[in-house]
Design a protein around this motif. Structure first.
Motif, mmCIF file in Angstrom:
data_model
loop_
_atom_site.group_PDB
_atom_site.id
_atom_site.type_symbol
_atom_site.label_atom_id
_atom_site.label_comp_id
_atom_site.label_asym_id
_atom_site.label_seq_id
_atom_site.Cartn_x
_atom_site.Cartn_y
_atom_site.Cartn_z
ATOM 1 N N GLY A 169 0.889 -1.174 0.000
ATOM 2 C CA GLY A 169 0.000 0.000 0.000
ATOM 3 C C GLY A 169 0.909 1.201 0.000
ATOM 4 N N LEU A 170 1.059 1.811 1.173
ATOM 5 C CA LEU A 170 2.080 2.833 1.373
ATOM 6 C C LEU A 170 2.966 2.333 2.507
ATOM 7 C CD1 LEU A 170 -0.413 5.798 1.366
ATOM 8 C CD2 LEU A 170 1.503 5.644 -0.245
ATOM 9 N N ALA A 171 4.261 2.689 2.465
ATOM 10 C CA ALA A 171 5.164 2.259 3.533
ATOM 11 C C ALA A 171 6.121 3.390 3.876
ATOM 12 C CB ALA A 171 5.947 1.017 3.120
ATOM 13 N N GLY A 172 6.371 3.575 5.178
ATOM 14 C CA GLY A 172 7.302 4.604 5.632
ATOM 15 C C GLY A 172 8.579 3.978 6.161
ATOM 16 N N PHE A 173 9.704 4.424 5.623
ATOM 17 C CA PHE A 173 11.027 3.977 6.079
ATOM 18 C C PHE A 173 11.721 5.140 6.790
ATOM 19 C CE2 PHE A 173 9.959 1.105 2.704
ATOM 20 C CZ PHE A 173 10.545 -0.107 3.055
ATOM 21 N N SER A 174 12.627 4.813 7.711
ATOM 22 C CA SER A 174 13.408 5.842 8.412
ATOM 23 C C SER A 174 14.894 5.655 8.121
ATOM 24 C CB SER A 174 13.180 5.728 9.923
ATOM 25 O OG SER A 174 14.153 6.496 10.628
ATOM 26 N N PHE A 175 15.592 6.770 8.032
ATOM 27 C CA PHE A 175 17.059 6.739 7.878
ATOM 28 C C PHE A 175 17.708 7.523 9.010
ATOM 29 C CE2 PHE A 175 15.014 6.345 3.776
ATOM 30 C CZ PHE A 175 15.501 5.116 3.363
ATOM 31 N N TYR A 176 17.104 7.427 10.195
ATOM 32 C CA TYR A 176 17.680 8.021 11.396
ATOM 33 C C TYR A 176 19.068 7.390 11.639
ATOM 34 C CZ TYR A 176 18.437 9.363 16.187
ATOM 35 O OH TYR A 176 19.001 9.868 17.317
ATOM 36 N N ALA A 177 19.880 8.067 12.422
ATOM 37 C CA ALA A 177 21.286 7.681 12.605
ATOM 38 C C ALA A 177 21.495 6.207 12.952
ATOM 39 C CB ALA A 177 21.922 8.563 13.672
ATOM 40 N N THR A 178 20.618 5.638 13.791
ATOM 41 C CA THR A 178 20.867 4.271 14.261
ATOM 42 C C THR A 178 20.144 3.200 13.445
ATOM 43 O OG1 THR A 178 19.033 4.504 15.802
ATOM 44 C CG2 THR A 178 21.240 5.013 16.640
#
Ligand SMILES: *Cc1c(COP(=O)(O)O)cnc(C)c1O
Length: 365
Positions: A169-178
């Motif tokens: 569907g829709l997906a959210g990814f994070s590229f935070y430091a850790t």
């Protein structure tokens, strides 16, 4: 000290960032576009839209679904605050389904029990880097006309049924430091829906389709080329990082297999775990704070993800949009979970140190 996470960026990263600085284009430009293309390839999706962080990726995903006041999102209570905060930011009401004890992700059967005539979205979280059980979730969503927003913040490259997550569907990814891949702060939305991708690109850029052509009230959710340059060299070697995480997870499972009362994480059939975290459940009745102290004294870092259910804080208690029901599995796991170092910087010798520290802490408890 063996840390629970490390940020190691090489000279190749420094070089890419310098190129951006020298180019004179430091905000959103060609490097963000390159990152979007490469990330879409990694997740095997048609569209990837970069934004300024993972929370924004979730908020934007909900915003383009045009939710109305009173519309409900069903999610897991065993997650980071961003999942809940994103739902509230988008103006929706949240209900919590319980989790399963084999993957610590949302239980499809419990989702069914939380559906009402106001349910619009199901939001599974691919916790610790392993996909939630998406086949039954997709089936529930299809049969009830619901949208799926995957919280894939911890699950870059994780697969379900042979395909990467991020395409339900829709997906959210994070590229935070850790996170497994990082831009310092950064996020991405993936989808195979061209119309929604188009809407997301407009939403992130003040609602403009072209310069000063406003088609909606938007935001500034943009990522910068400076940030995107940090992650491109990491993408090129991500397969190696995953192989190291897998090797470390297997090494810990092998070494900790016979520790009485300790529950080890499992990689379920048909799902490739990317081991963002390696999380055990401590033996029933263990004093977790004392356990952490013993590990620290032995030079082993650890983390508690997460010590309480996401809604179990005073700030949410009086909010009528946060609807709390019993989730006994999630409560049990929150009370006993502990994550151990599994990242690519952990060596074979470190695994021995971690395993004996855990073994001794269990015996001493
Ligand atoms: C990290 C994380 C987020 C939020 O990402 P940010 O980039 O920190 O905004 C959301 N959900 C989960 C489960 C996360 O771990």
């Amino acid at each position: 000290m063996i840390p629970i996470s490390t940020v190691r960026l090489g000279d190749d990263v420094a070089e890419r960032v310098l190129e951006v600085i020298r180019s004179g284009i430091i905000a959103q430009g060609p490097v963000v576009a390159e990152f979007e293309r490469e990330f879409a390839t990694l997740q095997q999706v048609e569209h990837a839209v970069a934004v300024n962080n993972g929370t924004t990726a979730l908020v934007a995903s909900l915003e383009v679904l045009d939710l109305e006041e009173g519309d409900e999102v069903v999610t897991t209570p065993f997650t980071f605050a961003a999942t809940l905060n994103a739902i509230l930011e988008a103006g929706a009401t949240v209900r919590f389904a319980d989790i399963r004890l084999d993957d610590y992700c949302i239980d499809p059967e419990s989702i069914s029990a939380r559906l009402t005539d106001r349910t619009r979205v199901v939001m599974p979280v691919h916790l610790y880097g392993q996909a939630a059980d998406m086949a039954p979730i997709a089936q529930i969503a299809a049969s009830r006309g619901l949208s799926i927003v995957e919280d894939a913040a911890q699950a870059h490259g994780a697969t379900y049924g042979g395909a990467p997550v991020g395409g339900f569907g829709l997906a959210g990814f994070s590229f935070y430091a850790t996170k497994n891949l990082t831009t310092g702060e950064g996020g991405m939305i993936t989808t195979n829906d061209g119309e929604l991708a188009d809407k997301l690109r407009i939403l992130r850029n003040q609602g403009m389709r072209a310069r000063y052509e406003y088609v909606m009230a938007g935001h500034n959710y943009r990522l910068t080329d400076l940030a995107a340059a940090v992650v491109l060299p990491q993408l090129a070697t991500y397969a190696d990082q995953l192989a190291a995480r897998r090797r470390n997870a297997a090494g810990l499972i092998e070494r900790l297999g016979e520790v009485d009362g300790l529950v080890l994480p499992q990689e379920l059939p048909g799902r490739e775990h990317v081991w963002h975290q390696f999380t055990v459940l401590l033996p029933d009745g263990t004093d977790r704070a004392a356990f952490v102290d013993r590990l620290t004294a032995a030079g082993v870092g650890s983390g508690i993800y997460y010590p309480r259910l996401v809604h179990d804080y005073g700030v949410y208690r009086k909010d009528p949009r946060v609807v709390i029901e019993e989730t006994p599995n999630a409560a049990l796991v929150a009370s006993r979970c502990l994550s151990l170092p599994v990242h690519a910087g952990v060596t074979e010798a470190d695994l021995d140190v971690i395993a004996s520290a855990v073994r001794e802490a269990v015996e001493a408890r």
